[in-house]
Motif scaffolding. Structure first.
Motif, PDB file in Angstrom:
ATOM      1  N   ALA A  83      -1.065   2.754   8.065  1.00  0.00           N
ATOM      2  CA  ALA A  83      -1.326   3.866   6.972  1.00  0.00           C
ATOM      3  C   ALA A  83      -0.175   4.313   6.689  1.00  0.00           C
ATOM      4  CB  ALA A  83      -2.488   4.985   7.367  1.00  0.00           C
ATOM      5  N   HIS A  84       0.711   4.917   7.442  1.00  0.00           N
ATOM      6  CA  HIS A  84       2.082   5.482   7.320  1.00  0.00           C
ATOM      7  C   HIS A  84       3.037   4.530   6.480  1.00  0.00           C
ATOM      8  CE1 HIS A  84       5.753   7.772   8.600  1.00  0.00           C
ATOM      9  NE2 HIS A  84       5.391   8.331   7.560  1.00  0.00           N
ATOM     10  N   ARG A  85       3.033   3.274   6.998  1.00  0.00           N
ATOM     11  CA  ARG A  85       3.806   2.383   6.251  1.00  0.00           C
ATOM     12  C   ARG A  85       3.488   2.164   4.683  1.00  0.00           C
ATOM     13  NH1 ARG A  85       3.703  -0.324  11.049  1.00  0.00           N
ATOM     14  NH2 ARG A  85       2.084  -1.769  10.151  1.00  0.00           N
ATOM     15  N   VAL A  86       1.962   1.997   4.536  1.00  0.00           N
ATOM     16  CA  VAL A  86       1.267   1.712   3.203  1.00  0.00           C
ATOM     17  C   VAL A  86       1.676   3.172   2.282  1.00  0.00           C
ATOM     18  CG1 VAL A  86      -0.715   1.555   1.766  1.00  0.00           C
ATOM     19  CG2 VAL A  86      -0.312   0.308   3.827  1.00  0.00           C
ATOM     20  N   MET A  87       1.649   4.419   2.934  1.00  0.00           N
ATOM     21  CA  MET A  87       2.018   5.502   2.144  1.00  0.00           C
ATOM     22  C   MET A  87       3.277   5.353   1.678  1.00  0.00           C
ATOM     23  SD  MET A  87      -0.720   8.135   4.078  1.00  0.00           S
ATOM     24  CE  MET A  87       0.381   9.505   3.594  1.00  0.00           C
ATOM     25  N   LYS A  88       4.391   5.190   2.689  1.00  0.00           N
ATOM     26  CA  LYS A  88       5.761   5.100   2.398  1.00  0.00           C
ATOM     27  C   LYS A  88       6.135   4.265   1.295  1.00  0.00           C
ATOM     28  CE  LYS A  88       8.917   6.230   5.379  1.00  0.00           C
ATOM     29  NZ  LYS A  88       9.669   6.360   6.601  1.00  0.00           N
ATOM     30  N   ALA A  89       5.493   3.177   1.333  1.00  0.00           N
ATOM     31  CA  ALA A  89       5.668   1.979   0.477  1.00  0.00           C
ATOM     32  C   ALA A  89       5.228   2.413  -0.892  1.00  0.00           C
ATOM     33  CB  ALA A  89       4.831   0.777   0.747  1.00  0.00           C
TER      34      ALA A  89
ATOM     35  N   LYS B 237       7.927   3.271  -4.280  1.00  0.00           N
ATOM     36  CA  LYS B 237       7.432   2.841  -5.514  1.00  0.00           C
ATOM     37  C   LYS B 237       7.438   3.604  -6.691  1.00  0.00           C
ATOM     38  CE  LYS B 237       5.577  -1.668  -4.459  1.00  0.00           C
ATOM     39  NZ  LYS B 237       4.281  -2.763  -4.795  1.00  0.00           N
ATOM     40  N   LEU B 238       6.788   4.877  -6.369  1.00  0.00           N
ATOM     41  CA  LEU B 238       6.606   5.898  -7.251  1.00  0.00           C
ATOM     42  C   LEU B 238       7.906   6.530  -7.666  1.00  0.00           C
ATOM     43  CD1 LEU B 238       3.377   7.457  -6.208  1.00  0.00           C
ATOM     44  CD2 LEU B 238       3.534   6.171  -8.382  1.00  0.00           C
ATOM     45  N   GLU B 239       8.659   6.894  -6.404  1.00  0.00           N
ATOM     46  CA  GLU B 239       9.955   7.542  -6.772  1.00  0.00           C
ATOM     47  C   GLU B 239      10.893   6.316  -7.561  1.00  0.00           C
ATOM     48  OE1 GLU B 239      10.754   8.510  -2.613  1.00  0.00           O
ATOM     49  OE2 GLU B 239      10.040  10.341  -2.749  1.00  0.00           O
TER      50      GLU B 239
END
Length: 146
Positions: free
Chosen positions: A125-131, A135-137
């Motif tokens: 979950a952490h990896r997905v949120m960071k990815a 992308k948003l940044e």
């Protein structure tokens, strides 16, 4: 993806509400707690604009929170040798103590949230949120350059 985003919005709202309740006795809100943490985690004092950038937050909102924290003696402003008007924000001793107290409350709260979840699920979950954040940044930076 839409369902994930909607659930992330709901989760964020619930986390903020729960965080507000957790630190209310310290005179904090989740937003104030986050600002204190960002100031405390910086390698060196930063102006409000940089703190807001690190948080991914609106500079005006962070300025308002910093001003409130300063009135309560949790942060102080220091001269910025690189910019006369953009003062640096530093934690006071009271701010460090208040943040440490919040983190002592946070540890068992976070453990309770993790109860029943496997470490690999949390890491995924952490990896997905960071990815998604990356992308948003990246899309925000591309929009600024246009």
């Amino acid at each position: 993806m839409t369902n994930l985003v909607l659930d992330l919005f709901r989760l964020n709202n619930r986390m903020l509400t729960s965080g507000d309740r957790l630190v209310a006795g310290l005179g904090l809100t989740s937003a104030r707690w986050q600002v204190l943490g960002t100031v405390g985690a910086s390698e060196r004092p930063q102006p409000v604009a940089w703190i807001a950038r690190d948080m991914g937050a609106n500079r005006q909102n962070v300025q308002r929170i910093v001003n409130d924290l300063e009135k309560e003696g949790l942060v102080a402003f220091a001269a910025n040798p690189h910019h006369r008007r953009a003062q640096l924000v530093v934690l006071t001793e009271k701010g460090r103590e208040t943040f440490a107290a919040a983190m002592r409350l946070q540890a068992p709260w976070a453990s309770g949230l993790a109860n029943g979840l496997e470490m690999r699920e949390i890491e995924t979950a952490h990896r997905v949120m960071k990815a998604l954040l990356h992308k948003l940044e990246g899309s925000e930076e591309a929009g600024e350059q246009a």
